[in-house]
Scaffold this active site. Structure first.
Site, short mmCIF file in Angstrom:
data_model
loop_
_atom_site.label_atom_id
_atom_site.label_comp_id
_atom_site.label_asym_id
_atom_site.label_seq_id
_atom_site.Cartn_x
_atom_site.Cartn_y
_atom_site.Cartn_z
N ASP B 334 -61.97 -62.03 -30.58
CA ASP B 334 -63.61 -62.03 -29.66
C ASP B 334 -64.49 -62.78 -30.90
OD1 ASP B 334 -62.87 -59.92 -31.77
OD2 ASP B 334 -64.52 -58.93 -31.18
N GLU B 335 -65.41 -63.18 -30.22
CA GLU B 335 -66.88 -63.76 -30.91
C GLU B 335 -66.50 -64.63 -32.07
OE1 GLU B 335 -69.97 -59.96 -30.53
OE2 GLU B 335 -68.14 -59.65 -32.08
#
Lengths: 559, 559
Positions: B334-335
């Site tokens: 993620d991210e």
């Protein structure tokens, strides 16, 4: 020379190296000399015939200094201080003294004096050369506040209790005398032990008032001599009620910690629980649907128009007042539901036969109940509706609690009543946890959003008040209504947030260097306060990842 | 004749008298005969050479039946049942049996089978005449689920353990195999004992997956053989890390309770903690200001374009994979912050020299790391960005966790990946507690408001999925990111809310009578579940005043 260096330091920048101080003192000077507590460290009270609760407070402080074992919130948690600690001078003693001519009273007695005449100020000096530290005050209550500050100055590492910031010089006093916390023990019950733990935490933040919202429509846990049937039938169970002994225990525990207990028996609304023992006094009792006639279930309000009910209430309050030594006593007065009485044939027939209006009858009830309290030596406390929504006659001595909106303080001040700030838009600890009523798919709490510590911290006690009215502000408090709380989450929903208003009302608007109080510099100290609570068994929540707690400023949102 | 009455009852209204059942079984029939457990009550497993964790599960159930001491949530708490209990027949035994031909494996082994081949179904019968009760299943895991249901059928009063609803007949199986809870142990640390208590609570809700978000940028608490320096330098402290023994302890504790441990080592983002031991692998490490190059402080991401870093990561994951018997292993994903790499000269020079784009290099990294995991026999799990925001090649076996928005499930399904629902708009337990970043005066959490149990409960696993894609949905979970959580509020922030999705994914869309699952009827059962957790030492929060908990339906908001 040391003096010269010291002044340079305080002249150029006030850096709160002593992160442990919460609330921050009004005046603070610190140095950069290490000092550690001697094994023989002792605290002596130069007070003739010291009251036993002062001796107890000294013992508690000595105990906390040994058992807190709180390591500095820095990377390495104090390991870098090891060498410095080893070579540090030892502090062997702390001496407490009352200013000449001060009366010698117990802390408990000082804590319940009329609120304007309490003396909480103190001075604290810790020399850097190891000679005796001192706390001076005008009262044992002031000495207690000084001891509490002293406890927050020390850290632990590898068996040693130390500071890196001697000399320390503090002159301190609260900006406002009322720094409180309200707990609702009716919607869900809290055993005495939970209340005591809460009082301990309050005392660490130098809070002065425990507002005990003891009864409400859901349960009536107060066992009141002469009216024991009310709790016998209205409490959740005999185990979920407070006996006279429990109440005495709570009051004396609080008093010894510098906390006055302001009890509230909410009337005439929020009284459905009385119906279990006295159905004759309750209108629209357990009416269904409740939403027509009550703010929340179960419905039920005292038939205030009935003189029998007014007398019953006055006698109940008088009997309850005897259990609490505080000058304050709250009769509540929030959310009186007019629809409930409109539907109550008994109330309507009384109004008709006496020719009174609703407001006239309510005023009569208030005069009877408040009059009884004043006769019992109490200062009445009410919620804001009693002066803003109803046309009732109240003594000018009455203290008014603002809860609906912070802006309502203006209207209360305009009527010349003393004010305790507890507005839901800043201080309600229960907001933002979702709807508790059943059958609501995605509802939020009525007072969304969650009131963060930052939000509470920015509260300005004088925001809606003219300079001429500022003397009316006694202080304020955060409040826990317990629809969704009980002992399972008491600590985590209250702490450290409730400490936010404690600093607002103790420290006032400015830091010791004169700059404005602000959330940026407060955070590091609030971390410290929180971790010290953890060391003392209070499950205060984490404000940030530990990575951030150890590195003040590196997790700010403005970077 | 009893049969006739019984059918009339189930035909006309399904009333969940047995409030204790959470999640509610897929099929349930109850009667109205009282039955109490005999003092000699015992549970026997008709299983050849019963695995030790089955024997342990039986012992635990017998223990809980004796120690829960959970009184019915009715006014009087069961006192009205006293006479009935006295005359009730006694149940002397419960017999467990596997269906003919079923393999005899330990619960732990069954719990970690490939998710589609796990067998959790069971039948449970409790006759009303006192003759032996029975649970049948195709696996020891199914027997465990049946035992868990059995535990929830009984109440306590005055020394007796009883039900008022015999006979009971249940046929049960989960709607979805993945019913999880995610816990982040990087932002703040959780001792093994807290994780075990959480696993106990999960097991009571028949949850099947503990998603252990073990590492992140704030700390790296996993001690991985061959890479012990990563935790030695990246954990908060040696006491705040998980040794191989701790991990084994957690995995076997979970397994014995029917829970598979899906560990996540988040890569290539969320890896700043690795910089303490391997700075050469981390780009924009601790960059200031962090907000340009990271979602939150501290900044730092694996230099995925570097083959040395890719190999290091693959080896680290392979070594970690050996600690966890689960088929699942998550590499996060993620991210990933592109700005961080844009500013990293080393990454830029590799991209330049290899002629690769950012996405090509990321794809290469993913192939190396996912490939290593597949070689280690694992099914890779990633966050949604890896398939929705990046153009990387992933095995079709990969399981994708949706978190940003519930609506993103549609795009993941369109790419034919299996889905675990964990959307922040329904399932993030941390939302709504205010901003945790410093220097924010009144900020709310990024994913306001608070996700109430009601909100989570209304989640529809197939809402954004076509009927043809429904087989891709493995289930879902609630998630606790721990910026503002640690052991102080673990129980209160997770429970009973996390049980909400447990019922969504076990029971599916309909109640045993075919009517839609709904928050109105769920509330009474969730109260029961919550109070049983309290009896077991889990500090789950109160959902309502006790007055309401004792009176189902009287505190609904639609009245």
């Amino acid at each position: 020379m040391g003096g010269y260096l010291f002044s340079v330091f305080v002249l150029f920048a006030w850096v709160p190296h002593i992160y442990g101080l919460w609330p921050i003192p009004r005046s603070l000077e610190t140095g950069s000399v290490a000092l550690k507590l001697a094994n023989s460290f002792r605290i002596t009270a130069n007070v003739p015939h010291p009251p036993s609760d002062l001796s107890d407070a000294i013992s508690r402080t000595v105990g906390h200094l040994r058992t807190d074992k709180f390591e500095r919130l820095v990377v390495g948690r104090g390991s870098a201080d090891s060498e410095t600690i080893q070579h540090a001078r030892e502090l062997k003693s702390l001496t407490l003294a009352l200013a000449p001519g001060s009366p010698v009273r117990s802390i408990s007695d000082e804590a319940i004096l009329p609120i304007e005449s309490r003396s909480e100020e103190y001075t604290l000096h810790i020399p850097s050369d190891g000679s005796a530290a001192s706390i001076e005050a005008n009262s044992t209550l002031g000495l207690l506040r000084g001891l509490t500050t002293f406890e927050q100055l020390w850290y632990f590492f590898d068996g040693q209790v130390y500071t890196l910031e001697a000399p320390v010089s503090i002159t301190d006093s609260p900006a406002y005398p009322y720094r409180g916390l309200m707990l609702d023990t009716s919607r869900n019950f809290f055993p005495v032990t939970d209340i005591k733990r809460t009082l301990d935490a309050m005392s660490l933040a130098k809070m002065s008032q425990f507002h005990w919202h003891a009864t409400d429509s859901q349960s009536f846990p107060l066992v009141i001599p002469g009216f024991t049937e009310v709790a016998a039938k209205g409490a959740y169970s005999s185990l979920m009620s407070y006996s006279s002994k429990d109440i005495q225990d709570i009051v004396s525990y609080a008093g010894a910690r510098g906390i006055d207990v302001l009890v509230e028996i909410d009337t005439p609304g929020h009284t459905a629980a009385i119906t279990e023992s006295h159905p004759e006094h309750i209108a629209c009792s357990h009416a269904s649907p409740w939403s027509q006639v009550a703010g929340e279930p179960p419905a039920g309000q005292l038939r205030f128009a009935s003189s029998a009910t007014a007398n019953f209430t006055a006698n109940l309050l008088t009997a309850a007042a005897k259990l609490f030594p505080s000058k304050f006593f709250s009769t509540g007065g929030d959310e009186v539901n007019t629809e409930c009485y409109a539907n109550d044939s008994q109330t309507q027939s009384i109004l008709q036969s006496t020719g009174q209006t609703f407001e006239q009858a309510l005023s009569g009830f208030m005069q009877t109940t408040q009059g009884a309290l004043e006769k019992a030596g109490k200062t009445p406390v009410v919620w804001e509706e009693m002066v803003l929504e109803h046309n009732v006659t109240l003594s000018n001595e009455t203290v008014v609690m603002v809860w609906i909106s912070s802006q309502h303080a203006a209207a209360v001040a305009a009527k010349n009543f003393r004010i305790v700030h507890g507005p839901s838009d800043f201080f309600y600890l229960d907001c933002g946890a979702g709807e508790w009523l059943g059958n609501d798919v995605s509802g939020n709490s009525w007072c969304d959003p969650f009131k963060s510590w930052q939000k509470s911290y920015t509260f300005d006690p004088l925001a809606n008040i003219t300079p001429e009215q500022s003397h009316l502000v006694l202080g304020g408090q955060q409040l826990l209504w317990t629809e969704q709380s009980d002992p399972s989450n008491l600590d985590s929903i209250v702490w450290p947030r409730a400490a936010s208003s404690a600093e607002v009302f103790w420290t006032g608007a400015t830091l010791p260097d004169g700059s404005p109080r602000n959330v940026k510099s407060a955070l590091a100290r609030l971390h410290d306060f929180r971790f010290r609570l953890i060391q003392r068994g209070v499950s205060a929540i984490a404000l940030q990842p530990l990575w951030c707690a150890l590195r003040p400023g590196l997790c700010d949102g403005d970077s």
